[in-house]
Design a protein around this motif. Structure first.
Motif: not given
Ligand code: TYD
Length: 231
Positions: A206-217
């Motif tokens: 899901d790319a509709n989140r903050g950059i850091e959160e997406v990076h961690k996933e």
């Protein structure tokens, strides 16, 4: 090498680095995420190649300018398809010359984009695209694909903002962003279809989140994949 079929022996194929591709509609954040992942993996000691399609080579960058130039509105869909495949053939040739099987290649778009845009967006026959993809990529498939999913309005809004802020290198690169919303909707659905058909390889994020959160996933997905591949 069997030039006619564009396929070479497995032994030769293995010499290229592990290919991890990033896919999604315009403005989904692939470029940012590739950069973050590249930095992360380099710190872990991997040799990383960051590249993109269309482009990634001197020849590919010249073809990119033709493909994305808004003045080229009259381009035939088949011309467009062949130009993407031409870029890909060149990219694969050069990656194989410079990378080894211990390296990791992070590629911004690859064969799934051709299926999403040219098949689901433009309506070209899937069989033709698959065959051209296979020839151009020399049968090389991504080991892992990260699909950054985002609703079309948000994605296009982000892409426009990026263009206004001048992060787009060339002013003449907006041909696809000028397509109707409906086109991008079809492309997004195409990507989701690919992910559901090939869930082992294509990981939906899901790319509709903050950059850091997406990076961690993404780090979790990639490390999980690398561990599995090593075992
Ligand atoms: P680009 O500016 O790199 O877009 P983005 O930053 O969103 O990745 O432009 C690439 C465009 O080319 C994009 O609109 C998708 C399109 N494309 C295809 O239509 N088919 C393909 O096979 C590839 C690789 C890209």
């Amino acid at each position: 090498m069997c030039l006619q079929l564009g396929v070479e022996s497995c032994e030769f194929r293995l010499k290229m680095g592990k290919l991890i591709t990033f896919e999604g509609i315009e403005g989904c954040g692939k470029t940012t995420q590739i950069k973050l992942l590249g930095d992360y993996l380099r710190k872990k000691g991997y040799t990383i190649y960051e590249t993109r399609e269309p482009g990634g080579t001197l020849i590919g960058d010249q073809i990119r300018m033709v493909l994305l130039n808004p003045d080229n509105k009259g381009m035939s869909e088949i011309t467009e398809l062949f130009l993407y495949e031409a870029c890909r053939a060149q990219l694969i040739k050069e990656l194989r010359e410079k990378s080894s099987d211990k390296d990791i290649i992070l590629c911004d778009r690859f064969t799934d984009s051709t299926i999403a845009y040219q098949r689901y967006g433009r309506g070209i026959d899937k069989g033709i695209i698959k065959e051209l993809n296979r020839i151009a990529s020399n049968g090389i498939k991504p080991a892992l694909t990260i699909l950054l999913d985002l609703d079309v309005k948000t994605g296009l809004g982000r892409a426009k903002e990026r263009n206004i802020k001048g992060r787009r290198k060339k002013a003449a690169e907006g041909r696809f962003e000028e397509e109707a919303l409906e086109f991008h909707q079809k492309v997004r659905e195409g990507f989701l279809k690919i992910a559901s058909e090939e869930s082992e390889r294509v990981k939906l994020t899901d790319a509709n989140r903050g950059i850091e959160e997406v990076h961690k996933e993404i780090v979790k997905l990639v490390e999980g994949h690398l561990l599995k591949a090593d075992s």
